[in-house]
Design a protein around this motif. Structure first.
Motif, PDB file in Angstrom:
ATOM      1  N   LEU A  53       1.126  -1.379  -0.223  1.00 57.07           N
ATOM      2  CA  LEU A  53      -0.103  -0.182   0.562  1.00 57.07           C
ATOM      3  C   LEU A  53       0.957   1.021   0.140  1.00 57.07           C
ATOM      4  O   LEU A  53      -0.136   2.738  -0.507  1.00 57.07           O
ATOM      5  CB  LEU A  53      -0.573   0.446   1.537  1.00 57.07           C
ATOM      6  CG  LEU A  53      -2.014  -1.361   1.096  1.00 57.07           C
ATOM      7  CD1 LEU A  53      -2.524  -1.234   2.534  1.00 57.07           C
ATOM      8  CD2 LEU A  53      -3.171  -0.769  -0.014  1.00 57.07           C
ATOM      9  N   LEU A  54       2.284   1.174  -0.240  1.00 54.22           N
ATOM     10  CA  LEU A  54       3.120   2.146   0.348  1.00 54.22           C
ATOM     11  C   LEU A  54       2.963   2.971  -0.523  1.00 54.22           C
ATOM     12  O   LEU A  54       3.682   4.038  -1.172  1.00 54.22           O
ATOM     13  CB  LEU A  54       4.154   1.437   1.604  1.00 54.22           C
ATOM     14  CG  LEU A  54       4.340   1.809   2.033  1.00 54.22           C
ATOM     15  CD1 LEU A  54       5.277   1.045   2.797  1.00 54.22           C
ATOM     16  CD2 LEU A  54       2.926   2.043   3.593  1.00 54.22           C
ATOM     17  N   GLY A  55       2.845   2.386  -1.460  1.00 52.28           N
ATOM     18  CA  GLY A  55       3.295   3.187  -3.573  1.00 52.28           C
ATOM     19  C   GLY A  55       1.257   4.292  -3.419  1.00 52.28           C
ATOM     20  O   GLY A  55       1.253   4.002  -2.621  1.00 52.28           O
ATOM     21  N   GLY A  56       1.874   4.992  -4.411  1.00 49.76           N
ATOM     22  CA  GLY A  56       0.964   5.580  -4.565  1.00 49.76           C
ATOM     23  C   GLY A  56      -0.252   5.606  -5.598  1.00 49.76           C
ATOM     24  O   GLY A  56      -0.263   3.973  -5.607  1.00 49.76           O
TER      25      GLY A  56
END
Lengths: 322, 247
Positions: free
Chosen positions: B114-117
């Motif tokens: 989830l740390l991606g945009g």
């Protein structure tokens, strides 16, 4: 607010923050504490505001950080600054690990149960630290002295704490802009739905708590060195002061917003210092009244109230668009 | 058609109340199956059992041939079986588009993923599906500010966003304006045909379910009373009795 105004305001704030200890050196320690309050409010808001989990136990990570850093400094025999750097790093990592381990059990609790469960954490930790000789038991720990005595010490800690506050802010801002930020909000809005949609809610909650713990751990290590003394109940695991203030500041500023905790921390800390200066003897009464006033008149906090009145300032749209 | 979901002899009791008694149904890949029955007949309990909201006492539930009766909700959701709720559930403080973004399949890979945009592909897909349910103009509004019917449509769009193989809908038309119901039936059929989503639908509105489903199972008092094509079920005297209370 246009982006020019926004960055202008931020630039102004940065200049004031960098110049403050030179302009008012007599307040340097108080200003350092101000940045600590900002870190407190920001990290509390990760769970309390963004994820909807009201934690009363975040002080645990602060205290663990304070002790972990001091132990490294005491036992590893590094030069002061090397010891401090290593100590702060380990304080952050260790606090985060504790958050992950505790999270497995605690984050299964919801709503009030989580709040009450976490309330016990800080108290228990304070009692343990107060009875454990390895960390000085009830007489606390004294981190190593700053090498040059008092000279430059206040500036060093001011800028270190300021840097920590800025890094915390930047990291959380970046985090909230990812899908992770939305996942936190999703858990806040409806955790059962988030589970039914297949989100890894347990992992997400643990990571969120660990993120808060990293910055709190580092803040604890710095604060121990700043104050030069770590008392188990009044400083490290000071649930009744720091632990409650972090909640209040986030609520005062507007929980679940990025700037709310920052604004809340500044307003709270300044007000509190004024009370201590001008209402000595009645300062706790005044603080209590302030807390009641916050909860009654600004249940959504300063930013939350502004957001209700002027939603367009916050990029919220009320009109339909095609 | 292969069997996607196979429920065999499922029994679920709450204390002394038998909510489901040896219920067996199956849903074939690609179809729209209906589940009807009077209030309290155990439809929602069966849904909850299937998606893992609670453990079952007896029986087996297989999804794509795999036994899933001991799995919990998020695990089953990640396998491609989703449900919507009778009491609509959306993320109220987030915008409609954000609701769509967090429902994308990549959001459920792992916490760290989830740390991606956001990819523009996700946003485009989210907007397409909002368009599909007729909420495109409301994409920047707070989801909690939408009307109940619109929230229901949003919940449906979110479910489609996550690309399920099987979607369990608990009373999709309850509380929706009668003039919008026809549109919703069309969209359900379209989702089934064009997006290839198999549907299992609980529905009280007989006109809706008779129009929509290819096969219908009727529950009464926790047991399967009848199953078959809409016509067979409609003309089954036991079903008529159960609904009208005669006999």
């Amino acid at each position: 607010m246009t982006s020019v105004q926004k960055y202008g305001l931020m630039g102004f704030g940065l200049v004031v923050s960098l110049g403050a200890p030179f302009l008012a050196p007599q307040f340097a320690t108080q200003l350092t504490m101000l940045w600590l309050m900002v870190v407190f409010a920001l990290t509390w808001d990760v769970l309390g505001g963004q994820m909807g989990y009201n934690s009363f136990g975040n002080i645990l990570f602060f205290g663990i950080g304070a002790y972990a850093c001091a132990i490294i400094q005491r036992d590893l025999g590094f030069d002061y600054f090397v010891g401090l750097a290593v100590g702060l790093g380990i304080a952050g990592v260790f606090s985060a690990l504790v958050a992950v381990v505790l999270g497995v059990g605690m984050l299964g609790l919801r709503g009030h149960y989580f709040a009450i469960g976490t309330l016990g954490l800080g108290i228990a930790a304070g009692e343990i630290a107060g009875g454990w000789d390895y960390v000085g038991a009830g007489s606390g720990m004294v981190p190593p002295l700053y090498p040059t005595g008092l000279e430059g010490r206040e500036f060093f800690f001011y800028f270190a704490m300021f840097a920590l506050a800025v890094i915390t802010f930047a990291a959380l801002r970046a985090l909230y802009q990812t899908r992770f930020g939305l996942a936190l909000n999703a858990i806040r809005d409806d955790e059962d739905k988030a589970e039914a949609m297949g989100l890894h809610t347990t992992q997400i909650k643990s990571v969120a708590w660990a993120v808060a713990a990293v910055f709190l751990g580092v803040a604890g290590g710095l604060t121990g060195n700043l104050l030069g003394f770590i008392d188990p109940r009044d400083i490290a695991f000071a649930g009744a002061t720091f632990g409650v203030w972090m909640v209040l500041m986030a609520v005062l500023g507007g929980k679940g917003t990025l700037w709310g905790p920052v604004i809340g921390a500044v307003v709270f800390h300044v007000t509190q210092e004024l009370f201590w200066t001008y209402l000595l003897g009645w300062q706790r009464v005044a603080l209590g009244l302030l807390i009641i006033a916050i909860v009654v008149f600004f249940p959504n906090g300063i930013l939350g109230t502004l957001r209700e009145r002027f939603p367009e300032w916050f990029g919220e749209r009320m009109e339909e668009r095609s | 058609m292969s069997v996607l979901l196979e429920v065999q002899g499922v029994t679920k009791t709450f204390g002394g109340v038998v909510a489901n008694q040896s219920v067996s149904i199956e849903v074939r890949a690609g179809e729209i199956a209906g589940l009807i029955g009077p209030n309290g007949s155990g439809k929602t309990t069966l849904f909850n059992s299937i998606v893992g909201a609670h453990a079952i006492d007896e029986g087996s539930i297989k999804f794509e041939g795999e036994e899933i009766s001991t799995f919990r909700v998020p695990v089953i959701a990640r396998k491609g079986m989703l449900r919507t709720f009778q009491q609509t559930r959306i993320y109220g403080e987030m915008t409609a588009l954000e609701n769509m973004r967090i429902s994308a399949p990549e959001a459920r890979v792992s916490a760290l993923s989830l740390l991606g945009g956001f990819s523009s592909k996700t946003d485009t897909r989210g907007e397409e599906l909002l368009e599909f349910v007729g909420l495109a103009s409301k994409r920047f509004l707070r989801a909690g500010a939408l009307s109940f019917g619109q929230q229901k449509l949003l919940e449906f769009a979110m479910a489609l966003m996550s690309e399920p193989k099987l979607l369990l809908l608990d009373e999709p038309t309850a509380g929706i304006n009668p003039t919008l119901i026809n549109g919703l039936i069309d969209r359900l059929k379209q989702a089934n045909k064009e997006l290839g989503v198999t549907l299992l639908v609980i529905e009280h509105n007989m006109r809706v379910i008779m129009n929509l489903a290819e096969r219908i199972t009727c529950l009464a008092h926790g047991e399967v009373l009848a199953s078959g094509t809409p016509d067979e079920v409609r003309n089954d005297p036991r079903v008529v009795d159960a609904y009208l209370g005669a006999g």
